[in-house]
Design a protein around this motif. Structure first.
Motif, PDB file in Angstrom:
ATOM      1  N   VAL A  93       0.842  -1.202   0.000  1.00 54.07           N
ATOM      2  CA  VAL A  93       0.000   0.000   0.000  1.00 54.07           C
ATOM      3  C   VAL A  93       0.874   1.248   0.000  1.00 54.07           C
ATOM      4  CG1 VAL A  93      -1.705   1.311   1.289  1.00 54.07           C
ATOM      5  CG2 VAL A  93      -1.886  -1.181   1.161  1.00 54.07           C
ATOM      6  N   SER A  94       1.889   1.265   0.880  1.00 54.51           N
ATOM      7  CA  SER A  94       2.773   2.424   0.937  1.00 54.51           C
ATOM      8  C   SER A  94       3.542   2.591  -0.363  1.00 54.51           C
ATOM      9  CB  SER A  94       3.745   2.295   2.110  1.00 54.51           C
ATOM     10  OG  SER A  94       4.535   1.133   1.983  1.00 54.51           O
ATOM     11  N   ASP A  95       3.846   1.471  -1.039  1.00 56.81           N
ATOM     12  CA  ASP A  95       4.539   1.535  -2.315  1.00 56.81           C
ATOM     13  C   ASP A  95       3.679   2.229  -3.367  1.00 56.81           C
ATOM     14  OD1 ASP A  95       6.902   1.114  -3.634  1.00 56.81           O
ATOM     15  OD2 ASP A  95       6.347  -0.852  -4.390  1.00 56.81           O
ATOM     16  N   GLN A  96       2.394   1.932  -3.340  1.00 56.29           N
ATOM     17  CA  GLN A  96       1.482   2.582  -4.297  1.00 56.29           C
ATOM     18  C   GLN A  96       1.382   4.078  -4.034  1.00 56.29           C
ATOM     19  OE1 GLN A  96      -2.242   0.502  -4.000  1.00 56.29           O
ATOM     20  NE2 GLN A  96      -1.345  -1.486  -4.524  1.00 56.29           N
ATOM     21  N   VAL A  97       1.306   4.444  -2.757  1.00 55.31           N
ATOM     22  CA  VAL A  97       1.247   5.866  -2.413  1.00 55.31           C
ATOM     23  C   VAL A  97       2.544   6.564  -2.828  1.00 55.31           C
ATOM     24  CG1 VAL A  97       1.007   7.518  -0.526  1.00 55.31           C
ATOM     25  CG2 VAL A  97      -0.323   5.407  -0.509  1.00 55.31           C
ATOM     26  N   LEU A  98       3.689   5.892  -2.613  1.00 54.31           N
ATOM     27  CA  LEU A  98       4.971   6.462  -3.018  1.00 54.31           C
ATOM     28  C   LEU A  98       5.029   6.681  -4.522  1.00 54.31           C
ATOM     29  CD1 LEU A  98       7.602   4.563  -0.827  1.00 54.31           C
ATOM     30  CD2 LEU A  98       7.259   7.034  -0.936  1.00 54.31           C
ATOM     31  N   THR A  99       4.458   5.772  -5.282  1.00 53.20           N
ATOM     32  CA  THR A  99       4.425   5.929  -6.738  1.00 53.20           C
ATOM     33  C   THR A  99       3.696   7.215  -7.119  1.00 53.20           C
ATOM     34  OG1 THR A  99       4.466   3.536  -7.059  1.00 53.20           O
ATOM     35  CG2 THR A  99       3.712   4.874  -8.902  1.00 53.20           C
ATOM     36  N   SER A 100       2.562   7.461  -6.461  1.00 59.20           N
ATOM     37  CA  SER A 100       1.779   8.673  -6.757  1.00 59.20           C
ATOM     38  C   SER A 100       2.519   9.932  -6.325  1.00 59.20           C
ATOM     39  CB  SER A 100       0.420   8.598  -6.048  1.00 59.20           C
ATOM     40  OG  SER A 100      -0.311   7.467  -6.468  1.00 59.20           O
ATOM     41  N   LEU A 101       3.081   9.902  -5.108  1.00 59.96           N
ATOM     42  CA  LEU A 101       3.806  11.070  -4.616  1.00 59.96           C
ATOM     43  C   LEU A 101       5.058  11.335  -5.445  1.00 59.96           C
ATOM     44  CD1 LEU A 101       3.575  10.488  -0.753  1.00 59.96           C
ATOM     45  CD2 LEU A 101       2.334  12.187  -2.109  1.00 59.96           C
ATOM     46  N   GLY A 102       5.750  10.250  -5.831  1.00 60.11           N
ATOM     47  CA  GLY A 102       6.927  10.413  -6.673  1.00 60.11           C
ATOM     48  C   GLY A 102       6.583  11.021  -8.015  1.00 60.11           C
TER      49      GLY A 102
END
Length: 726
Positions: free
Chosen positions: A400-409
C-alpha cells in the motif's frame, strides 16, 4: 561563543598550510597584540593555538598512513572490512578499512583505508563484509585545476589513503543489508543515498532545479530517524518502568535515539555529510535532555567547533558550508520572530536561498530564482511525505505504501519538470564578496524597514543579480583532465573549447566536473564554438556533462559521434572565422583524413586558433602521416607560438619536419599522471627539448593558463596545502 568558533576555524585553516615551527612566531605576535585587549581576545588566541596544534597532529597522522606519490601501480593484499558502498554505472565503489596488511609496495606499507572500484556489475558487496582483498593501488592524486573542490583534500578528510581497483576477493563473509523492495528504484536511492537508484535525467533535473540536496542522505534523513528513535525510546522507557525504577527518561531515550541514527548512518555509508549530521544531532539531543534554556545559536557554534576539532579538513566539503550557513541564517532570522502559517511555507526557503547564494556561487553551482519555487513545493513534499513513507516502506515492505509512493513520486518529478520548463532569473558568477555584502544589506532591510522599502530593495537586488554579467577572464588554458584533452580560449566574453575530456565508466564526467566549472569560474555560462577532435572517449566523453553545466553553440567534430548533433569538420569551411575581435580560428584538413579507411586518431579535426595575436595549433591524436600531409599542404601557414602536442606525446606523432614547420616556442602536453602508456614518450620529450622548445605537461604542472601578455601560470610552485601529494 561565535568569536571562539572563528578562532577554531582560523587554527584549522592555518594548520592546513603552515607547519608548526613556522606558526610559533605568528601566534607569539598575535598573543602580544591580544594582551592589550580583553580576556576573551586572549582566550581566542590561546584556543586557536591549541586547535592549530591538534589539527597539525591530525594532519601528520593522516599523512603518515597515506600512500606516497609514485608513478607505478602497487599490488596489495590485505584483510579488510567494507565500510561504505556506492553504486556506480559500472559496478560499485568500496571504502575498505585495512585490518591486516599482508603484502604491498613500500609506498603503501602504512595504509589504513582505501577506495577501490569493483569494476563488475555482477559483484555485489555490502557494508560490514570482511574478507581478503587483492587490489591494485595508486597514489591519491587529483586533477589540479585550482577549482574550489579539492579532491586530494577531500580524500584526506575522508581518511582515504590510496585509490585503486579490486582484483580478487577471498573468504568474504556475509553481512546483513537493508533492502527496499519497491517498484520505484529511486526509493532505495532516497533512503540509503544510492545514486544508482536515480536515472541520469532525474539526477540532472534535481541539480538544475536546486533540489539535489533532497536526494542525498543528509541531516533531514537523520532527523526523521532520530524522531522514530525518540518515539521508540519513550515506549522502551515506559516498559522499563514496570520492572526497573528508571525515573530519568533521558537515560533511556537518548541512547535509543543515538543507536537508531548510528545504525541508519552505517547502512547509508558513513560519509562526511552523515558525520556532520551525526555530530549536530548528537549535540542537539544532549542539549535537549541535559541543558535548559540554551540558545539555538550556541548549539550551532558548538557543532561548528566540534566538527572542526574532530575533522580539521571538513571545511573543504561544500556540504559543511551549505549546512551551517543555512542553519545559521534560519536561527538568526527567525529567533524571536512571529510568522504566519503562510509565511512558514515559503519564507524559510527564501531566507535559505539568499543565505547560501554566495556559497553556491563560490562552489561554481548554477543558481536560479526559480530554484526557490521548486523548493517551496519539493521540500515539504519530500520531508513530510515521501521520505517518512520511504523509511516506513524500508522497514515494513508494504504494498500500500509503495502505491502511495508511486503517486507522490510522480507529483514530485512532474513538479520539477514544470519548474525546469520555465526556468527564470539565472544568477551570474558575480564576485562572491560583493554578493555576500549585498545579502547582508538585504537581511538588514528585511529586518527593520517598512514593507514597501523591503520589497523595492528585494526587486532591485533580484534584477541586478539576474541581469548583471561580470566581465569574463580572458585566457588560453589547457586543463588537467588526466589522460585526455580539454583546451579553452576566452576573449571578449566569447569562447572556443577544443575537446572535453573523458567520461569514466563510473559515470564521472570531466566535462561536468572540470571543464564546465572552469568556464563558470572564468565568467562564462555558455560556449560559442566547441570542436571535438574525434570520437575517442578521452576527447569526446565529457560532452554530455558539459552541456549540463553550460549551454553550447556551434559544434564541430572530426567524426560522427553517437547521440550528438554536430557538423563534421570535413564539411566545414576552412577559412579563418572570427568569434570575437581577439579570437579567430580555422579548421585545417587534408584529403587523407576524409578516406573511408582512416583510423580514429588520424580523423582528428586539426584547428588553428589566433588568440590575441598568438597562434595555437591543436592536433588531436593525429599521427605522422597526417602531420606530413599538413606540412605539404599548408607549409609556413602552420607556424604557431604554441603547439598542443598530438596524442598526449606518443611517439607515433610529433615528427621533426612537422615540428620545424610549426616552429613553436612552447609545446603543451595533456597526459595523465603515471599513465600506463608512458606518455609523453621520452623520444618526443628529447626531440622537443633539443629543438629549444619549452615543454609543459599537465601531469607535472597541472592546468596551464596563458594571459593576454603571453605569461603562462601553472599549478607548479607557490604555497600548497599540506595534503597535496607531491
Amino acid at each position: 561563543m561565535s568569536f571562539i568558533s572563528i578562532a577554531v576555524f582560523a587554527g584549522t585553516v592555518l594548520a592546513s598550510f603552515v607547519k608548526p615551527m613556522m606558526a610559533v612566531p605568528v601566534y607569539a605576535a598575535l598573543y602580544g597584540l591580544a594582551r592589550r585587549g580583553g580576556l576573551l581576545l586572549r582566550a581566542a588566541v590561546v584556543g586557536s593555538m591549541l586547535v592549530f596544534m591538534s589539527a597539525s597532529l591530525w594532519l601528520q597522522e593522516r599523512s603518515e598512513s597515506r600512500m606516497s606519490l609514485t608513478r607505478s601501480v602497487c599490488p596489495a593484499v590485505f584483510n579488510g572490512q567494507i565500510e561504505a558502498v556506492q553504486d556506480t554505472a559500472s559496478g560499485q565503489r568500496l571504502d575498505i578499512r585495512v585490518i591486516e596488511l599482508k603484502r604491498a609496495c613500500p609506498e603503501a606499507s602504512r595504509i589504513k583505508k582505501v577506495r577501490v572500484s569493483s569494476g563488475s556489475s555482477a559483484d555485489r558487496f555490502s557494508a560490514g563484509q570482511v574478507g581478503v582483498f587483492s587490489v591494485r593501488l595508486r597514489s591519491p592524486r587529483g586533477f589540479r585545476n585550482r577549482l574550489p573542490f579539492d579532491y586530494e583534500g577531500y580524500l584526506m578528510a575522508a581518511g582515504i589513503d590510496a585509490l585503486g581497483s579490486l582484483r580478487k576477493v577471498e573468504d568474504l563473509t556475509a553481512a546483513p543489508e537493508m533492502n527496499v523492495r519497491s517498484v520505484n528504484p529511486w526509493v532505495s536511492g532516497l533512503v540509503f543515498g544510492r545514486a544508482s537508484g536515480f536515472t541520469d535525467s532525474q539526477w540532472a533535473l534535481a541539480r538544475e532545479t536546486g533540489t539535489l540536496h533532497l536526494l542525498v542522505v543528509s541531516g533531514l534523513h537523520l532527523s526523521l530517524v532520530a524522531i522514530v528513535g525518540f518515539v521508540v525510546g519513550i515506549v522502551v522507557h515506559r516498559l522499563l518502568l514496570i520492572i526497573l525504577p528508571v525515573t530519568e527518561q533521558g537515560w533511556v531515550v537518548l541512547p535509543v535515539m543515538m543507536l537508531s541514527v548510528l545504525v541508519y548512518g552505517m547502512q547509508a555509508g558513513l560519509g562526511l555529510s552523515l558525520q556532520r549530521g551525526l555530530v549536530m544531532i548528537a549535540l542537539a539531543m544532549l542539549l535537549l535532555f541535559r541543558v535548559q534554556r540554551i540558545s539555538a545559536g550556541f548549539t550551532v557554534a558548538v557543532a561548528w567547533s566540534v566538527l572542526l576539532l574532530v575533522n580539521p579538513l571538513i571545511w573543504l566539503n561544500a556540504g559543511f558550508w551549505y549546512s551551517f550557513v543555512a542553519v545559521a541564517a534560519l536561527v538568526l532570522y527567525f529567533s524571536g520572530r512571529k510568522n504566519t502559517r503562510t509565511e512558514g511555507l515559503w519564507l524559510p526557503q527564501w531566507v535559505v536561498f539568499w543565505a547560501v547564494l554566495p556559497v553556491s556561487l563560490f562552489w561554481l553551482q548554477t543558481v536560479s530564482f526559480s530554484n526557490v519555487l521548486a523548493n517551496v513545493v519539493a521540500v515539504p513534499l519530500v520531508s513530510l511525505l515521501i521520505l517518512p513513507l520511504a523509511l516506513f516502506q524500508s522497514v515494513l515492505q508494504m504494498g500500500v505504501s509503495d502505491q502511495v509512493l508511486t503517486s507522490l513520486g510522480g507529483m514530485y518529478w512532474s513538479w520539477l519538470v514544470l519548474v525546469d520548463g520555465f526556468r527564470f532569473g539565472d544568477v551570474a558568477m558575480v564576485a562572491v564578496g560583493g554578493l555576500a555584502a549585498l545579502v547582508a544589506v538585504l537581511a538588514c532591510l528585511q529586518a527593520g524597514y517598512p514593507g514597501v522599502v523591503r520589497m523595492t530593495v528585494l526587486v532591485l537586488c533580484m534584477s541586478g543579480l539576474a541581469l548583471f554579467r561580470p566581465a569574463s577572464e580572458d585566457q588560453a588554458s589547457m586543463l588537467d583532465v588526466g589522460q585526455g584533452l580539454a583546451v579553452m580560449f576566452v576573449a571578449d566574453g566569447k569562447s572556443l573549447v577544443y575537446d572535453t575530456g573523458a567520461r569514466y565508466r563510473s559515470g564521472f564526467s570531466l566535462g561536468r566536473s572540470v571543464l564546465g566549472p572552469a568556464l563558470l569560474k572564468s565568467g562564462l555560462s555558455s560556449v560559442d564554438v566547441m570542436v571535438v577532435s574525434h570520437e575517442d572517449n578521452d576527447h569526446s566523453g565529457g560532452m554530455p556533462g558539459l552541456r549540463e553545466v553550460v549551454s553550447v553553440g556551434e559544434t564541430y567534430a572530426g567524426q560522427a559521434i553517437d547521440g550528438e548533433s554536430m557538423r563534421l569538420c570535413e564539411q566545414a569551411h576552412q577559412q579563418w572565422r572570427s568569434i570575437s575581435a581577439n579570437l579567430v580560428w580555422r579548421i585545417l584538413r587534408v584529403s587523407m583524413q576524409n578516406s573511408a579507411g582512416v583510423d580514429d586518431n588520424n580523423a582528428s579535426c586539426v584547428v588553428q586558433v589566433d588568440w590575441y595575436g598568438r597562434r595555437f595549433l591543436l592536433t588531436g591524436d593525429i599521427g605522422v602521416e597526417v602531420e606530413q600531409a599538413l606540412v605539404a599542404r599548408y607549409g609556413e601557414e602552420l607556424a604557431s607560438q604554441v603547439l598542443v602536442v598530438a596524442h598526449h606525446g606518443s611517439r607515433s606523432s610529433t615528427s621533426l619536419s612537422f615540428l620545424r614547420a610549426v616552429g613553436p616556442a612552447e609545446a603543451w602536453v595533456s597526459a595523465g599522471f603515471a599513465n600506463r602508456f608512458g606518455h609523453p614518450h621520452p623520444e618526443v620529450v628529447n626531440l622537443l627539448l633539443n629543438e629549444g622548445i619549452v615543454l609543459r605537461n599537465t601531469a607535472e604542472v597541472g592546468r596551464m593558463v596563458m594571459d593576454r601578455a603571453g605569461v603562462v601560470t601553472t599549478d607548479e610552485g607557490g604555497l600548497k596545502p599540506r595534503w597535496v601529494n607531491q
